[in-house]
Design a protein around this motif. Sequence first.
Motif, short mmCIF file in Angstrom:
data_model
loop_
_atom_site.label_atom_id
_atom_site.label_comp_id
_atom_site.label_asym_id
_atom_site.label_seq_id
_atom_site.Cartn_x
_atom_site.Cartn_y
_atom_site.Cartn_z
N PRO A 132 39.96 36.95 43.01
CA PRO A 132 38.70 37.13 42.27
C PRO A 132 38.94 37.86 40.96
O PRO A 132 39.85 38.69 40.86
CB PRO A 132 37.83 37.94 43.23
CG PRO A 132 38.78 38.59 44.17
CD PRO A 132 39.96 37.68 44.29
N ILE A 133 38.12 37.58 39.97
CA ILE A 133 38.31 38.14 38.63
C ILE A 133 38.20 39.66 38.64
O ILE A 133 38.88 40.35 37.86
CB ILE A 133 37.28 37.52 37.64
CG1 ILE A 133 37.56 37.99 36.22
CG2 ILE A 133 35.87 37.85 38.07
CD1 ILE A 133 38.88 37.57 35.65
N LEU A 134 37.39 40.22 39.55
CA LEU A 134 37.23 41.68 39.61
C LEU A 134 38.51 42.36 40.11
O LEU A 134 38.70 43.56 39.88
CB LEU A 134 36.05 42.04 40.50
CG LEU A 134 34.67 41.62 39.97
CD1 LEU A 134 33.57 42.04 40.94
CD2 LEU A 134 34.42 42.23 38.58
N VAL A 135 39.35 41.63 40.82
CA VAL A 135 40.65 42.16 41.24
C VAL A 135 41.68 41.97 40.14
O VAL A 135 42.55 42.81 39.92
CB VAL A 135 41.12 41.47 42.54
CG1 VAL A 135 42.52 41.91 42.92
CG2 VAL A 135 40.15 41.76 43.68
N VAL A 136 41.57 40.87 39.41
CA VAL A 136 42.53 40.55 38.36
C VAL A 136 42.38 41.51 37.17
O VAL A 136 43.39 41.89 36.54
CB VAL A 136 42.34 39.09 37.89
CG1 VAL A 136 43.22 38.79 36.69
CG2 VAL A 136 42.66 38.14 39.03
N ILE A 137 41.16 41.92 36.86
CA ILE A 137 40.93 42.76 35.67
C ILE A 137 41.75 44.05 35.71
O ILE A 137 42.47 44.36 34.75
CB ILE A 137 39.42 43.06 35.52
CG1 ILE A 137 38.69 41.80 35.07
CG2 ILE A 137 39.18 44.20 34.53
CD1 ILE A 137 37.18 41.94 35.02
N PRO A 138 41.70 44.87 36.80
CA PRO A 138 42.52 46.09 36.80
C PRO A 138 44.02 45.80 36.79
O PRO A 138 44.80 46.60 36.23
CB PRO A 138 42.09 46.81 38.08
CG PRO A 138 41.45 45.78 38.93
CD PRO A 138 40.83 44.80 38.00
N ILE A 139 44.43 44.69 37.38
CA ILE A 139 45.86 44.33 37.36
C ILE A 139 46.31 44.08 35.92
O ILE A 139 47.33 44.60 35.47
CB ILE A 139 46.13 43.09 38.23
CG1 ILE A 139 45.88 43.41 39.70
CG2 ILE A 139 47.56 42.60 38.03
CD1 ILE A 139 46.01 42.21 40.62
#
Length: 341
Positions: A111-118
Amino acid sequence: MSTATKTPTAPDSRRTPSRAAQLLGDRRLPVVVTATLFLVMYLVGLGRYQNYGFGEPQVFLNLFIDNGYLLVAAVGATFVILSGGIDLSVGSVIGFTTMLTAWLVEKQGLPILVVIPIALGVGAFGGFLMGYVIHNFEIQPFIVTLAGLFLFRGLCLIISKESIAIDDSSVSSMAQAQAQLGVGFLSIGAIIALVVLAIAFYVLHYTRFGRRVYAIGGNEQSALLMGLPQGGTKIAVYTVSGFCSALAGLLFTLYIQSGDPLHATGMELDAIAAVVIGGTLLTGGSGYVVGTLFGVLVLGLIKSIIQFEGTLSSWWTKIATGVLLCAFILIQRAMTARKKT
């Protein structure tokens, strides 16, 4: 009755600076010039393209929507240039962030919300490594960040040699989200860019870290003698730049909704140009992040005017940017010469 003799006094050798000299010595001059240039260009466009809708409020707001990612990248570059350094890896980090985001969302199903902090963490860590090498190995920032440029661009090609389109519904929803302002709207990318600008303004002008950045950029040896944490500050500004570059990459991903190994090629030059046109000295120690905002708006307005003109090639944007860079470098030269005298 004796008369006292008056000893003639020597004329004062100190001369009062002329008004022009005082003006050249004002650090706010480049920002005022850039803001005035933007206003004049906008009024010219308003008069020339009034019948084509140039005067509509949304056209002005589109300057923030279409250049939000560049503003974020330029804010990060402002920190580095104020400290007396340079970061050539900005465009490659942005391009890598688009590829990493597209690959993780589309190919790995995250999900994009997991990708953003990465993505933000990778960008900040890359900036940290470059700052660490610059300080601890005493290598010129130009060389280290040039290596970073090639490294991140190469990582783009390792992920994929082809463009990766993003069809995720959550990404599309974020890209299409708007904040209505009555006279128009702003995208989520433009709002984030303005928030980053406000945070950067506060940090640079109202915190110890900001004062250290100015001090190191103004005179590194004096800052060292004053006991300022030179190494930590240098590493921090490159970390900030890496973080802002990654954030700019995320905003660019929302703007274009794809990842490509060639995305943002040369964008580091646009970011540096916006910072310089905004009045920040390339030698460091003087400048305002508000000036960077006007620098980005000037570049964006040039593109808009060329689009409204319809008969000009997009390469005129590069020509106009080059002319403005030369003009503002001459202003900087006059200012630094004034300070020396």
